[in-house]
Design an enzyme around this catalytic site. Structure first.
Site, PDB file in Angstrom:
ATOM      1  CG  ASN A  16      -4.323   8.530 -13.143  1.00 32.17           C
ATOM      2  OD1 ASN A  16      -3.083   7.732 -11.941  1.00 32.17           O
ATOM      3  ND2 ASN A  16      -5.289   9.016 -12.045  1.00 32.17           N
TER       4      ASN A  16
ATOM      5  CG  ASP B  68       1.451   1.657  -2.201  1.00 30.55           C
ATOM      6  OD1 ASP B  68       1.565   1.376  -3.801  1.00 30.55           O
ATOM      7  OD2 ASP B  68       0.771   1.262  -1.976  1.00 30.55           O
ATOM      8  CG  ASP B  69       3.358   7.643  -3.395  1.00 34.21           C
ATOM      9  OD1 ASP B  69       2.504   6.945  -2.090  1.00 34.21           O
ATOM     10  OD2 ASP B  69       2.407   8.343  -3.579  1.00 34.21           O
ATOM     11  CG  ASP B  70       2.082   5.747   1.066  1.00 33.37           C
ATOM     12  OD1 ASP B  70       2.552   4.866   0.634  1.00 33.37           O
ATOM     13  OD2 ASP B  70       1.004   6.503   1.981  1.00 33.37           O
TER      14      ASP B  70
ATOM     15  CD  GLU C  45      -2.575  -1.294  -8.507  1.00 35.87           C
ATOM     16  OE1 GLU C  45      -4.317  -1.298  -8.093  1.00 35.87           O
ATOM     17  OE2 GLU C  45      -1.835  -0.871  -7.080  1.00 35.87           O
ATOM     18  CG  ASP C  46      -3.524  -4.490  -5.175  1.00 37.34           C
ATOM     19  OD1 ASP C  46      -4.962  -4.707  -5.373  1.00 37.34           O
ATOM     20  OD2 ASP C  46      -3.160  -4.117  -3.795  1.00 37.34           O
TER      21      ASP C  46
END
Ligand SMILES: *[C@@H]1O[C@H](CO)[C@@H](O)[C@H](O)[C@H]1NC(C)=O
Ligand SMILES: *[C@@H]1O[C@H](CO)[C@@H](O)[C@H](O)[C@H]1NC(C)=O
Ligand SMILES: *[C@@H]1O[C@H](CO)[C@@H](O)[C@H](O)[C@H]1NC(C)=O
Ligand SMILES: *[C@@H]1O[C@H](CO)[C@@H](O)[C@H](O)[C@H]1NC(C)=O
Ligand SMILES: *[C@@H]1O[C@H](CO)[C@@H](O)[C@H](O)[C@H]1NC(C)=O
Ligand SMILES: *[C@@H]1O[C@H](CO)[C@@H](O)[C@H](O)[C@H]1NC(C)=O
Length: 860
Positions: free
Chosen positions: A664, A685-687, A773-774
Site C-alpha cells: 500500500n 483520485d478515486d473521488d 507523492e504529489d
C-alpha cells in the site's frame, strides 16, 4: 398562439371584474313605512304596487346576473386550463426543436467522426506494413572476423574507424559487454575492484564472448597487459577491448594494440578513441547520503576563492618558472588586489600536515586530507585549480571535489577533464588561460548570482550523475562507447500489471450519461514508442548528457522530442494529423471533432489510485464512459483486501485494468505500467469529479506543454520567514507552484524518472508519511524542466480537494506536507518549484449549447 390564448383569458377576467364591481351585490331591503298620513291613500297604494313590481323585477335581474357570473367563472376556468395546455404544448415544441438541433449536430458530428474513423483505418493499414526493415548484418572491419592484422605501430594512431571492429556491434545488438576477469584475481587496487564489480552489475553485461560487442579488461599493474594478450578474446590485437587502467599504472601505448584505454595518465592518449577517466585513488567514497551535500544557496559563500596545496617537484622541472610567476601573481592578488576573501596557500604547514601518500612528484599535492579540503570547499564560492598540463590526476580530483561541494572549479590552464567527449565542462567550470591570472579576481567578482548558481547546480548534477558512485561512473564510460557506436540504450523495464479479479464476470452496464460532443468517437490508439533509437544517440546526445541526464536508458517516448514545423503536416508529413477543419480552422463541430494542434492525434490513459472506496471509485469510473481520447483506465488497487461482493465495476467504452499493488504505497500511483500505451497520463483520485469538457480541454493544453504538469487544483509553496523554510500552502493565493496529481496530466516519461532515477530517499519519505507523492512529482518535473506547472480552468468544487475530514487529520496532514517540502528541498539542494500566475482558459467560449452552435471568443 400562446399569447392569443392568454389575451382571451385576460379579457374574460376583465369583463367579470367590471361587471361585478358596478353591478349591485344586494338590493336595499324595503324600508319601514314612513308616516304617510299626509298622503293620498290611493297614491300610496299605487306606489306600493309599483315598488313591489320593481322589487320583483330587480330580483329577477339579480338572478340573471348570478347565473351569468357563474357562467363567466366556468368559462374562465376552462380558459385557463386551455391556456396551461397551450403552454405545455409550446414547451414541448421548444424541446423538440432543441432536440432536433442537437440531433442535427450529432449527425454532423458523427458524419465528420466517421470520416476520421476511415482515415484512422487507412493509417492503421499503412502502419501494419513494416515501417523499418531490420538491418543487414554488418561485415567485420577486417573483412573476415578471424583474420588477424598486425596491430598498429602506435596506439595513438588508432581511431574508431581504423581500430574498432563494428562488425561485432550491429545497431540492434543492444551493446553486449563481456567482462574479461583474467587479471582480476590478485588485483590489489581497491578502486579497480569496485569498478569491476560495477561493470559486472551493468545491464549490458553478457556472458557470451562470442556475441560481445566490447570486452572490458582491467590493468592493475603493467604486466597485466601481457596477461590479457594471452586471452582468446584478445584476437591478436585487442580489438574492441576497453582497458580500465589502475591508479599509478603508466602505459605508453606499447602492447595495448587496438584496445581502447581508460585512464587519467596515458601518454599515447588519443581523443575520440581512448577515454579520459578518473581512475586515481582520490575517487571519493560515494555511498553518500544526499544530506551530506551542502545547499546550493546562498550564491556567495563565506570565502570567494580557495586553494590549498604544494607543488612537489624539483625546481628544475619543466614549467617551473611559469608556475613561479603564477604563484607570485596569485599571492600579490591575495595581498593587494582583494578584499581578503581569497584563501590560498602554496606551501603546506609541514608540522601539521600529512601529505597523502598518493601524491606523486611533479603535481600540486593536497595539504592534508581530502576531508579537510572538502570542509574548506563547502565554505568557498570558487575552488582554484592550477592545471599541471596534459592529463593531471590531482587536478581532476580537485575539480570533482569542487563540484561535489558546490565550490565552482576555476581552472588555470587548459585541462583535459573526464568524459569530455560528451560532458560540456564549460557549463560547470571556469577555465582561464594562465595569462589571465591577474584578471581572475575581476572575473569572479563580475559574475551574477544567477550564473554562479547555474554553474553550481550544473556541477552538482554532473557529479551526481556520472561520478558519485563507481556504478555511475562505469555506466557513463560504457555509455560513452555505446554512443560512439550509435547503439540505443536498453529500455527501462516497465511495470507489468499485476492482474486481479476477473471483472468481466461482474461488470455492470453503464448508463451513458448525457454529455455533449466534445471529441470524436475513436478506437483505442496507442502512441508510437521507441521511434528515436538512432537520433537519441546522435542529435540528442548533448542534451541527454548535459541537460536531461537521461543518457543511461532509453525511454519509449519523451516530452522533449522535436516537433514538426507548421507546414509539414500539409506537405508530406500528415500521417496521424487531425488539423481542425482540415486546416481551415473552425469553431463548432470542426473544433470538437478534431484534436488539431502541433502533434499527431493521440489519446491518454487514466490512472486512478484507490484505497477502499469502492462506491466512489465505481461512480468515478462510470463518469468516464464515452470520454473522448480516453485510451484505457488503470486502477491501482492499493488496498490489500479484496473488494466486497457488492462491488461491481462499471462497463465503459475502453478497457479497465486493475493492478493489485504488492504494497500500500502512494508511489504506486506513478509506476510506469507497461499497459500505459499513451504518452499522456491523467492521474485521478478515486473521488474526483471532472466533466468531459474539462478533461478534454486540459488534454489540449497538455499537448502544447508536454513537459509540464497540467491540471486542476493548484497549491503554493510559501516561505516561512520566521523559520527560514518552506511551507505547503493551500490558502487562496494569486500564485501557485504545484498542481495536485489528484487531477492532472503529465507525460509517461516522468513515471520512469519517479520510479527509477529520483533519489530513493524521496520515495521512502512518501511511504513513511503515506502522503506527499504529489509534492514529490511536482518537485521532480520542475527540477527537470525549470518551469512551473499549468493550471487549467476549474470550478469551485476543487476548493479543498486535499482537505481531510477531521481537524486532527487536517493538522497532521499539513504538518507532514510542510516537512516533505523541507526534506525534498534538502535532497535536491535547492527549491525546484517555480511560481506561476496564470490560468489557461479555452479560446472556445464555453457555453453549454450544441456543438454546431458554439463559437470561440471573437476577440482573442
Ligand atoms: C441541420 O444541419 C444542416 C447542415 O448544417 C442545416 O442545413 C440544417 O438547416 C440543419 N437543420 C436544423 C433543423 O437545424
Ligand atoms: C615495447 O615493448 C617491447 C617489448 O615488450 C620493447 O622491446 C619495446 O622497446 C617497447 N617499445 C617502447 C616504445 O617502449
Ligand atoms: C603551522 O602549524 C603551526 C603549529 O601547529 C602553527 O603554529 C602555525 O600557525 C601553522 N601555520 C599555518 C600557516 O597554518
Ligand atoms: C473471465 O470471465 C469471463 C466470463 O466468465 C471468461 O469468459 C473469461 O475467460 C475469464 N477470463 C479470465 C482471464 O479468467
Ligand atoms: C528501438 O529499440 C527498442 C528497444 O531496443 C526496440 O524495441 C525498437 O523496436 C527499436 N525501434 C526501432 C524503430 O528500431
Ligand atoms: C492560511 O490562512 C490562515 C488564515 O489566514 C492562516 O492562519 C494560515 O497560517 C495560512 N496557512 C498557511 C500555510 O499559510
Amino acid at each position: 398562439m400562446k399569447a392569443l390564448a392568454l389575451g382571451g383569458c385576460l379579457f374574460i377576467v376583465a369583463v367579470v371584474f367590471v361587471f361585478s364591481y358596478y353591478g349591485p351585490w344586494t338590493l336595499p331591503q324595503p324600508q319601514e313605512t314612513p308616516d304617510n298620513s299626509l298622503l293620498d291613500p290611493h297614491e300610496v297604494a299605487l306606489a306600493q304596487v309599483d315598488a313591489a313590481n320593481l322589487y320583483a323585477h330587480l330580483h329577477e335581474l339579480l338572478r340573471i346576473k348570478r347565473s351569468v357570473l357563474q357562467q363567466l367563472r366556468d368559462l374562465e376556468q376552462k380558459c385557463s386550463a386551455a391556456s396551461l395546455e397551450v403552454n405545455e404544448l409550446v414547451r414541448r415544441a421548444d424541446e423538440i426543436r432543441t432536440d432536433i438541433v442537437k440531433l442535427n449536430a450529432s449527425v454532423i458530428f458523427l458524419r465528420t467522426s466517421n470520416k476520421y474513423q476511415e482515415l484512422a483505418q487507412d493509417e492503421l493499414k499503412r502502419q501494419m506494413s513494416p515501417k523499418v526493415m531490420p538491418p543487414l548484418r554488418l561485415t567485420a572491419a577486417s573483412g573476415d572476423e578471424e583474420l588477424i592484422l598486425p596491430p598498429p605501430r602506435r596506439s595513438d594512431a588508432c581511431t574508431m574507424e581504423r581500430c574498432f571492429d563494428y562488425g561485432r556491434c550491429p545497431l540492434t545488438s543492444g551493446f553486449p559487454v563481456y567482462v574479461e576477469t583474467l587479471t582480476l584475481s590478485g588485483c590489489a587496487d581497491d578502486l579497480i575492484s569496485k569498478l569491476a564489480k560495477a561493470v559486472e552489475a551493468s545491464t549490458y553485461v553478457s556472458s557470451s564472448p562470442a556475441h560481445a560487442c566490447i570486452f572490458v579488461g582491467f590493468v592493475c599493474k603493467p604486466e597485466d597487459v601481457e596477461r590479457l594478450r594471452t586471452s582468446e578474446n584478445w584476437r591478436g590485437d585487442g580489438r574492441n577491448f576497453l582497458l580500465f587502467l589502475g591508479g599509478g599504472v603508466i602505459l605508453n601505448g606499447n602492447g595495448t594494440g587496438r584496445a581502447m584505454v581508460l585512464g587519467v595518465e596515458f601518454e599515447d592518449f588519443r581523443r575520440g578513441f581512448h577515454v579520459q577517466g578518473i581512475l586515481n585513488d582520490d575517487l571519493p567514497d560515494l555511498t553518500l547520503s544526499p544530506f551530506l551535500l551542502p545547499l546550493m544557496t546562498p550564491a556567495h559563500r563565506k570565502r570567494l576563492l580557495f586553494f590549498d596545496g604544494e607543488y612537489r617537484g624539483t625546481s628544475t622541472s619543466t614549467g617551473a618558472s611559469d608556475r613561479g610567476s603564477i604563484v607570485q601573481n596569485l599571492l600579490d592578488l591575495k595581498k593587494f588586489g582583494s578584499n581578503g576573501d581569497i584563501d590560498i596557500t602554496f606551501s603546506c604547514n609541514e608540522t601539521t600536515s600529512t601529505l597523502p601518500p598518493a601524491c606523486r612528484s611533479n603535481t600540486w599535492c593536497l595539504c592534508g586530507s581530502t576531508a579537510a579540503l572538502e570542509k574548506a570547499l563547502v565554505e568557498s564560492t570558487f575552488s582554484l585549480i592550477i592545471w599541471n598540463g596534459g592529463m593531471d590526476p590531482t587536478g581532476v580530483s580537485r575539480v570533482l571535489l569542487g563540484l561535489k561541494n558546490g565550490a565552482i572549479p576555476v581552472v588555470l590552464g587548459k585541462p583535459i577533464l573526464p568524459l569530455s567527449e560528451n560532458i560540456d565542462w564549460l557549463r560547470a567550470t571556469i577555465q582561464l588561460p594562465r595569462a589571465r591570472v591577474t584578471e581572475l579576481y575581476h572575473i569572479l567578482h563580475s559574475l551574477r548570482d544567477e550564473d554562479i548558481l547555474a554553474y553550481r547546480s550544473q556541477g552538482r548534477r554532473l557529479w551526481q550523475t556520472y561520478f558519485s558512485t563507481p556504478s555511475a561512473f562505469v555506466d557513463a564510460v560504457l555509455d560513452t562507447i555505446r554512443l560512439r557506436l550509435n547503439i540505443a540504450a536498453l529500455p527501462l523495464r516497465a511495470t507489468p500489471i499485476g492482474s486481479f479479479y476477473n471483472y468481466t464476470s461482474v461488470w455492470r452496464e453503464t448508463l451513458t450519461a448525457e454529455e455533449e460532443n466534445v471529441g470524436p468517437v475513436e478506437l483505442p490508439h496507442a502512441s508510437d514508442t521507441y521511434q528515436r533509437n538512432y537520433t537519441s544517440t546522435t542529435m540528442d546526445a548533448y542534451r541527454s548528457w548535459n541537460d536531461r541526464f537521461d543518457v543511461k536508458s532509453m525511454l519509449p517516448t519523451s516530452p522533449f522530442a522535436p516537433i514538426l514545423p507548421g507546414d509539414a503536416q500539409f506537405r508530406g508529413s500528415q500521417f496521424g494529423f487531425r488539423p481542425i477543419g482540415g486546416g481551415t480552422g473552425g469553431t463548432g463541430v470542426e473544433f470538437s471533432v478534431a484534436i488539431g494542434g502541433n502533434q499527431p492525434r493521440e489519446q491518454f490513459t487514466v490512472v486512478i489510485l484507490t484505497y477502499q472506496r469502492e462506491v466512489a471509485l465505481s461512480a468515478t469510473v462510470a463518469r468516464l464512459n464515452n470520454l473522448p481520447y480516453l485510451n484505457k483506465v488503470i486502477i491501482v488497487w492499493n488496498s490489500q483486501m479484496e473488494p466486497t461482493d457488492l462491488f461491481t465495476m462499471p462497463k465503459i467504452h475502453v478497457p479497465i485494468l486493475i493492478h493489485k499493488s504488492a504494497t500500500n504505497s502512494l508511489n504506486n500511483r506513478f509506476l510506469p505500467f507497461d499497459a500505459i500505451e499513451t504518452e499522456a497520463i491523467l492521474s485521478m483520485d478515486d473521488d474526483m469529479h471532472l466533466r468531459h469538457d474539462e478533461i478534454v480541454f486540459a488534454f489540449r493544453v497538455w499537448r502544447e506543454n508536454r513537459e509540464r504538469i497540467v491540471g486542476f487544483p493548484a497549491r503554493f509553496a510559501s516561505w516561512d520567514a520566521e523559520h527560514a523554510s518552506w511551507l505547503y500552502n493551500s490558502n487562496y493565493t494569486c500564485e501557485y507552484s504545484m498542481i495536485l496529481t489528484g487531477a492532472a496530466f503529465f507525460h509517461k516519461y516522468y513515471t520512469y524518472l519517479y520510479t527509477f532515477t529520483m533519489p530513493d530517499a524521496i520515495r521512502a519519505k512518501v511511504d513513511e508519511f503515506t502522503n506527499c507523492e504529489d509534492i514529490a512529482m511536482n518537485f521532480l518535473v520542475s527540477h527537470h524542466t525549470r518551469k512551473p506547472p499549468i493550471k487549467v480552468t476549474s470550478r469551485w468544487t476543487f476548493q479543498c480537494q486535499d482537505c481531510p475530514v477531521s481537524l486532527w487529520e487536517d493538522e497532521s496532514h499539513f504538518t507532514e506536507r510542510h516537512i516533505c517540502m523541507q526534506y525534498f528541498e534538502r535532497i535536491y539542494g535547492y527549491m525546484p518549484l517555480l511560481k506561476s500566475q496564470f490560468r489557461a482558459d479555452s479560446v472556445l467560449f464555453k457555453n453549454r449549447i450544441a456543438s454546431d452552435k458554439q463559437k470561440c471568443f471573437d476577440k482573442v
